[in-house]
Each structure stands twice: as structure tokens, then as C-alpha cells.
Design a protein around this motif. Structure first.
Motif, PDB file in Angstrom:
ATOM      1  N   SER A 182      37.058  25.875  43.612  1.00  0.00           N
ATOM      2  CA  SER A 182      36.602  27.080  44.304  1.00  0.00           C
ATOM      3  C   SER A 182      36.214  28.127  43.280  1.00  0.00           C
ATOM      4  O   SER A 182      36.777  28.180  42.179  1.00  0.00           O
ATOM      5  CB  SER A 182      37.682  27.636  45.233  1.00  0.00           C
ATOM      6  N   PHE A 183      35.245  28.951  43.656  1.00  0.00           N
ATOM      7  CA  PHE A 183      34.696  29.965  42.761  1.00  0.00           C
ATOM      8  C   PHE A 183      34.837  31.352  43.371  1.00  0.00           C
ATOM      9  O   PHE A 183      34.970  31.513  44.586  1.00  0.00           O
ATOM     10  CB  PHE A 183      33.204  29.706  42.498  1.00  0.00           C
ATOM     11  N   LEU A 184      34.751  32.349  42.501  1.00  0.00           N
ATOM     12  CA  LEU A 184      34.700  33.741  42.950  1.00  0.00           C
ATOM     13  C   LEU A 184      34.000  34.595  41.910  1.00  0.00           C
ATOM     14  O   LEU A 184      34.286  34.481  40.714  1.00  0.00           O
ATOM     15  CB  LEU A 184      36.110  34.301  43.183  1.00  0.00           C
ATOM     16  N   ALA A 185      33.081  35.420  42.393  1.00  0.00           N
ATOM     17  CA  ALA A 185      32.535  36.520  41.600  1.00  0.00           C
ATOM     18  C   ALA A 185      33.261  37.775  42.079  1.00  0.00           C
ATOM     19  O   ALA A 185      32.950  38.310  43.145  1.00  0.00           O
ATOM     20  CB  ALA A 185      31.029  36.648  41.823  1.00  0.00           C
ATOM     21  N   PRO A 186      34.265  38.264  41.336  1.00  0.00           N
ATOM     22  CA  PRO A 186      35.136  39.332  41.837  1.00  0.00           C
ATOM     23  C   PRO A 186      34.381  40.624  42.151  1.00  0.00           C
ATOM     24  O   PRO A 186      33.375  40.955  41.514  1.00  0.00           O
ATOM     25  CB  PRO A 186      36.125  39.551  40.687  1.00  0.00           C
ATOM     26  N   SER A 187      34.896  41.330  43.136  1.00  0.00           N
ATOM     27  CA  SER A 187      34.361  42.653  43.475  1.00  0.00           C
ATOM     28  C   SER A 187      34.834  43.679  42.461  1.00  0.00           C
ATOM     29  O   SER A 187      35.888  43.522  41.830  1.00  0.00           O
ATOM     30  CB  SER A 187      34.807  43.066  44.876  1.00  0.00           C
ATOM     31  N   GLU A 188      34.055  44.747  42.338  1.00  0.00           N
ATOM     32  CA  GLU A 188      34.391  45.813  41.395  1.00  0.00           C
ATOM     33  C   GLU A 188      35.071  46.997  42.063  1.00  0.00           C
ATOM     34  O   GLU A 188      35.689  47.819  41.387  1.00  0.00           O
ATOM     35  CB  GLU A 188      33.123  46.290  40.687  1.00  0.00           C
ATOM     36  N   GLU A 189      34.938  47.071  43.372  1.00  0.00           N
ATOM     37  CA  GLU A 189      35.595  48.136  44.129  1.00  0.00           C
ATOM     38  C   GLU A 189      35.622  47.743  45.599  1.00  0.00           C
ATOM     39  O   GLU A 189      35.147  46.668  45.966  1.00  0.00           O
ATOM     40  CB  GLU A 189      34.897  49.507  43.905  1.00  0.00           C
ATOM     41  N   GLU A 190      36.200  48.615  46.451  1.00  0.00           N
ATOM     42  CA  GLU A 190      36.525  48.230  47.824  1.00  0.00           C
ATOM     43  C   GLU A 190      35.316  47.890  48.678  1.00  0.00           C
ATOM     44  O   GLU A 190      35.413  47.092  49.611  1.00  0.00           O
ATOM     45  CB  GLU A 190      37.336  49.347  48.492  1.00  0.00           C
ATOM     46  N   THR A 191      34.155  48.459  48.381  1.00  0.00           N
ATOM     47  CA  THR A 191      32.978  48.186  49.218  1.00  0.00           C
ATOM     48  C   THR A 191      32.356  46.819  48.927  1.00  0.00           C
ATOM     49  O   THR A 191      31.477  46.375  49.657  1.00  0.00           O
ATOM     50  CB  THR A 191      31.894  49.261  49.021  1.00  0.00           C
ATOM     51  N   GLY A 197      26.182  43.273  37.603  1.00  0.00           N
ATOM     52  CA  GLY A 197      27.146  42.368  36.991  1.00  0.00           C
ATOM     53  C   GLY A 197      27.609  41.283  37.947  1.00  0.00           C
ATOM     54  O   GLY A 197      27.725  40.109  37.569  1.00  0.00           O
ATOM     55  N   ARG A 198      27.883  41.630  39.185  1.00  0.00           N
ATOM     56  CA  ARG A 198      28.314  40.634  40.164  1.00  0.00           C
ATOM     57  C   ARG A 198      27.203  39.624  40.434  1.00  0.00           C
ATOM     58  O   ARG A 198      27.459  38.421  40.563  1.00  0.00           O
ATOM     59  CB  ARG A 198      28.725  41.300  41.473  1.00  0.00           C
ATOM     60  N   LYS A 199      25.973  40.094  40.517  1.00  0.00           N
ATOM     61  CA  LYS A 199      24.849  39.176  40.743  1.00  0.00           C
ATOM     62  C   LYS A 199      24.716  38.199  39.591  1.00  0.00           C
ATOM     63  O   LYS A 199      24.457  37.007  39.793  1.00  0.00           O
ATOM     64  CB  LYS A 199      23.557  39.974  40.918  1.00  0.00           C
ATOM     65  N   GLN A 200      24.917  38.680  38.365  1.00  0.00           N
ATOM     66  CA  GLN A 200      24.842  37.784  37.205  1.00  0.00           C
ATOM     67  C   GLN A 200      25.972  36.759  37.235  1.00  0.00           C
ATOM     68  O   GLN A 200      25.768  35.577  36.909  1.00  0.00           O
ATOM     69  CB  GLN A 200      24.887  38.614  35.924  1.00  0.00           C
ATOM     70  N   TYR A 228      40.945  43.529  44.697  1.00  0.00           N
ATOM     71  CA  TYR A 228      42.354  43.689  44.336  1.00  0.00           C
ATOM     72  C   TYR A 228      42.427  44.687  43.181  1.00  0.00           C
ATOM     73  O   TYR A 228      42.019  44.359  42.050  1.00  0.00           O
ATOM     74  CB  TYR A 228      42.964  42.350  43.941  1.00  0.00           C
ATOM     75  N   PRO A 229      42.930  45.891  43.410  1.00  0.00           N
ATOM     76  CA  PRO A 229      42.863  46.966  42.405  1.00  0.00           C
ATOM     77  C   PRO A 229      43.543  46.651  41.083  1.00  0.00           C
ATOM     78  O   PRO A 229      43.169  47.209  40.051  1.00  0.00           O
ATOM     79  CB  PRO A 229      43.555  48.146  43.105  1.00  0.00           C
ATOM     80  N   THR A 230      44.549  45.770  41.087  1.00  0.00           N
ATOM     81  CA  THR A 230      45.292  45.503  39.848  1.00  0.00           C
ATOM     82  C   THR A 230      44.960  44.138  39.239  1.00  0.00           C
ATOM     83  O   THR A 230      45.561  43.753  38.245  1.00  0.00           O
ATOM     84  CB  THR A 230      46.807  45.574  40.102  1.00  0.00           C
ATOM     85  N   ALA A 231      44.027  43.398  39.841  1.00  0.00           N
ATOM     86  CA  ALA A 231      43.736  42.037  39.390  1.00  0.00           C
ATOM     87  C   ALA A 231      42.878  42.028  38.138  1.00  0.00           C
ATOM     88  O   ALA A 231      42.041  42.909  37.917  1.00  0.00           O
ATOM     89  CB  ALA A 231      43.048  41.253  40.502  1.00  0.00           C
ATOM     90  N   THR A 232      43.061  40.992  37.333  1.00  0.00           N
ATOM     91  CA  THR A 232      42.346  40.883  36.063  1.00  0.00           C
ATOM     92  C   THR A 232      40.842  40.779  36.270  1.00  0.00           C
ATOM     93  O   THR A 232      40.070  41.539  35.684  1.00  0.00           O
ATOM     94  CB  THR A 232      42.853  39.656  35.278  1.00  0.00           C
ATOM     95  N   GLY A 233      40.411  39.827  37.089  1.00  0.00           N
ATOM     96  CA  GLY A 233      38.991  39.614  37.273  1.00  0.00           C
ATOM     97  C   GLY A 233      38.276  40.826  37.832  1.00  0.00           C
ATOM     98  O   GLY A 233      37.182  41.194  37.368  1.00  0.00           O
ATOM     99  N   ASP A 234      38.870  41.456  38.822  1.00  0.00           N
ATOM    100  CA  ASP A 234      38.262  42.635  39.442  1.00  0.00           C
ATOM    101  C   ASP A 234      38.095  43.760  38.429  1.00  0.00           C
ATOM    102  O   ASP A 234      37.053  44.422  38.374  1.00  0.00           O
ATOM    103  CB  ASP A 234      39.135  43.111  40.616  1.00  0.00           C
ATOM    104  N   GLY A 240      32.528  45.888  33.185  1.00  0.00           N
ATOM    105  CA  GLY A 240      31.238  45.403  32.697  1.00  0.00           C
ATOM    106  C   GLY A 240      31.261  44.038  32.050  1.00  0.00           C
ATOM    107  O   GLY A 240      30.259  43.599  31.475  1.00  0.00           O
ATOM    108  N   TYR A 241      32.413  43.338  32.152  1.00  0.00           N
ATOM    109  CA  TYR A 241      32.521  41.993  31.602  1.00  0.00           C
ATOM    110  C   TYR A 241      32.453  41.000  32.756  1.00  0.00           C
ATOM    111  O   TYR A 241      33.414  40.841  33.506  1.00  0.00           O
ATOM    112  CB  TYR A 241      33.845  41.825  30.843  1.00  0.00           C
ATOM    113  N   ASN A 242      31.308  40.363  32.916  1.00  0.00           N
ATOM    114  CA  ASN A 242      31.101  39.464  34.049  1.00  0.00           C
ATOM    115  C   ASN A 242      32.148  38.346  34.032  1.00  0.00           C
ATOM    116  O   ASN A 242      32.217  37.566  33.087  1.00  0.00           O
ATOM    117  CB  ASN A 242      29.709  38.850  33.989  1.00  0.00           C
ATOM    118  N   THR A 243      32.960  38.267  35.082  1.00  0.00           N
ATOM    119  CA  THR A 243      34.118  37.374  35.083  1.00  0.00           C
ATOM    120  C   THR A 243      34.004  36.340  36.191  1.00  0.00           C
ATOM    121  O   THR A 243      33.958  36.683  37.368  1.00  0.00           O
ATOM    122  CB  THR A 243      35.420  38.180  35.239  1.00  0.00           C
TER     123      THR A 243
END
Length: 352
Positions: A182-191, A197-200, A228-234, A240-243
Motif C-alpha cells: 500500500s502507498f500514501l502521498a501524505p497530506s501537509e495539512e488538514e485540508t 510536492g504531493r503531486k510529485q 496526522y499533525p505529529t506524523a513523520t511523513g506528514d 518540502g521533502y516529498n515523502t
């Protein structure tokens, strides 16, 4: 997108698989001796120490401008990514395939194969001080969290690979298949805005998914992008580091995670090769065609003619006498009609 041949990758994996690593319980002692194999090809240095003073190493290779940081076992009991990384180390040390030459010409790679050696030794998700490193990106209470963050800022990667394992409960929405990867491009904020960066990040995942669909179609899922406000990927994505999050999951009868190891290997190599070859990372829309992860499985279900009597069981892993033991535990679940067992035993009613 240039998608690697799954036939070629299968042959490479079979030839280069690090056979000294097997199963789910992988500790620092298991990998320590393997660093010697790669010291002539990789730049191997100690990043620091864990809370219990176990060494944490990084391996660096390549000369390209595109910088990529990969880490595994920030959760100590999630080792499939670690096994796949050592398979990849063997490839870089032993293979002359053009795919590997391209990656090393275009990219500089840094690997942290075991971020949480204390949790790995104890086979726990958390570190020695009971800190979940994947929820410590803001407070940074743990030594291991600070080592990762400090090196992230020093290395300044364009892309990161955050390697995890997911539980056997997850399946692929719309199928009866477990989610093997399974994959995830993490969100950067609640919206959950679709930032550049997410698109990349999504673009790289699209390439990995295309390869896997050629090998294990309909066994690939997509995690929810809830912020997730405290998560590493988010947080790394926000900085600015695409994760790219890769979650290695279950494949039928693969409780040692050796089949999912193979497809984790495929995913990482496809991702690295795509980053190396791509001139842009604009195409991302197909990311949303990857089915959602869905909680739909139990390890064992006992079925009865009266479905209200159905019983679910899940394996619980424990270290007992220095061995990893998996025990089935009965769960209190009321309605199992829509659930699937990786193994199902049907008991017919008997009338005397």
C-alpha cells in the motif's frame, strides 16, 4: 513513464536476495555483519546511537544531483523494508545492469536500514522509551527522531522513502485480496490540498503501482490521506521533502513476509529508477485510481450455519525464549458477515 520489466526484476531479486535475512524478527545483530559486504561500494558511516546505545548506520552511494533518503524500521517490528533494502544493497554491489547505473549516475542515495534498533531487538513498534518514532516528528523526544530529522536537513533530499509494514487486516477495496503493498502521498495539512510536492510524490507512486499491477494485479492499496499533525511523513512533506510511504502487507500464506519483501524490492527500485529518469513529476491523476485500503480481514474465521456464532481470530506475535512466536487470539466481534478470513474453517451443524 518507463516501467521496469517485472521478469527482469524477478531474476535480479532471485539472484541478489540477501538469504541471511529471513522472517519478521530482524535485529541489529542480524544486519551488523552485512555492512562489511558493502564497504567497498558504499560510504558507510555511523549516524549516531539509539536510546540504548545501539549504533544507527547510514549507507551512501551515487553521484547524481537528485538526492533520495530512505529509511526502514522506525517501527522495530516492521522489518520487510529492511530485508528489501539489503537485497537492493546486493544489487548495487554486484550488478552491472543499466538500470542500476542510471540510478547512480542521476541520484545520490542515502539509506538508514534500521532507525529503531532497540525496538527491533524487543520486537516492538516503539523505541526503548516507549516513543512511537512515527508520531514524534514535532516533539522529537527520541534520540532516533532527532538523528533522522537532523540528517534530513543536512542532506536536503528531493524525495524520501518511509518504509513500514501494515497488519494482515487490510485488503484492497472492491476485491477479496489482501493489500500486499500500500502507498500514501501524505497530506501537509488538514485540508489535504494537492500541493506541488504531493503531486510529485503521487507521480512516483503512480510509476510504482504500474509495475506492481503487472505482477500482482489488484493486490495494491492506497492509505487514507488524513492529516496526522505529529506524523513523520506528514511533517516532512510539509517541510518540502516529498515523502513516499510504502506499507508492506500480507500476501496469501506469506506470514514471514517474504513474498511482500519481493514486491517491496520491486517498488523501491521502480521508484528510484523513475526519479532518476523523469524530467518532471507532473502526471499524478492515476494515483486516485489505486483502490483504498480497507479493514476487511482476520487471520482465521470459524464459520457456522448460524452466522451469529462465527468467531474471528488474529495472530499476536511475541518474543518467547529468544524466538518469535505467533499465537492465535480470539476476538470479540459481533458481525463477521462482511469480513474475510485468510483461512476459514466451516463447521456444519450436526443433528442427532
Amino acid at each position: 513513464m518507463q516501467i521496469l520489466s517485472s521478469v527482469v526484476l524477478k531474476k535480479i531479486f532471485e539472484d541478489q536476495k540477501e538469504t541471511s535475512l529471513f522472517g519478521k524478527w530482524i535485529t541489529f545483530k542480524d544486519i551488523e555483519k552485512l555492512f562489511l559486504k558493502h564497504q567497498e561500494v558504499f560510504e558507510i558511516t555511523q549516524l549516531g546511537f539509539s536510546e540504548q546505545q545501539r549504533p544507527i548506520y547510514k549507507l551512501k552511494i551515487g553521484s547524481g544531483k537528485k538526492r533520495i533518503l530512505l529509511w526502514s524500521q522506525m517501527h522495530g517490528n516492521e522489518s520487510t523494508g529492511t530485508k528489501a533494502l539489503f537485497d537492493i544493497f546486493n544489487c548495487f554491489s554486484n550488478c552491472n545492469n543499466q538500470e542500476f547505473k542510471t540510478i547512480l549516475e542521476k541520484c545520490t542515495l542515502v539509506f538508514i536500514p534500521m532507525l529503531n534498533p532497540d525496538g527491533s531487538q524487543a520486537y516492538t513498534r516503539v523505541n526503548a522509551n516507549n516513543i512511537d518514532l512515527n508520531r514524534d516528528a514535532v516533539d522529537r523526544v527520541a534520540k532516533e527522531s532527532n538523528l533522522l530529522r537532523n540528517y534530513l536537513e543536512e542532506f536536503d533530499p528531493q524525495f524520501c522513502f518511509n518504509l513500514h509494514d501494515q497488519r494482515t487486516i487490510f485488503g484492497v477495496e472492491g476485491t477479496r485480496n489482501p493489500a500486499t503493498i500500500s502507498f500514501l502521498a501524505p497530506s501537509e495539512e488538514e485540508t489535504r490540498a494537492l500541493t506541488t510536492g504531493r503531486k510529485q510524490t503521487m507521480n512516483v507512486i503512480v510509476a510504482m503501482n504500474l509495475l506492481l499491477q503487472n505482477s500482482i494485479p489488484n493486490y495494491i492499496g492506497r492509505y487514507t490521506d488524513e492529516f496526522y499533525p505529529t506524523a513523520t511523513g506528514d511533517n516532512f512533506q510539509k517541510l518540502g521533502y516529498n515523502t513516499i510511504l510504502i506499507e508492506s502487507g500480507h500476501y496469501p500464506d506469506d506470514y514471514q513476509r517474504e513474498t511482500s519483501r519481493q514486491y517491496t524490492f520491486y517498488s523501491i527500485l521502480q521508484g528510484l529508477h523513475h526519479i532518476a529518469k523523469a524530467d518532471n513529476f507532473d502526471a499524478y491523476e492515476s494515483y486516485f485510481k489505486i483502490p483504498n485500503n480497507e479493514k476487511m480481514f482476520y487471520d482465521v474465521i470459524h464459520r457456522f450455519s448460524d452466522s451469529k456464532k462465527d468467531v474471528a481470530y488474529q495472530y499476536k506475535d511475541e518474543i518467547i525464549n529468544e524466538k518469535l512466536i505467533s499465537k492465535l487470539e480470539k476476538l470479540e466481534e459481533n458481525d463477521l458477515k462482511t469480513k474475510i478470513g485468510h483461512h476459514e474453517i466451516v463447521f456444519e451443524s450436526i443433528n442427532y
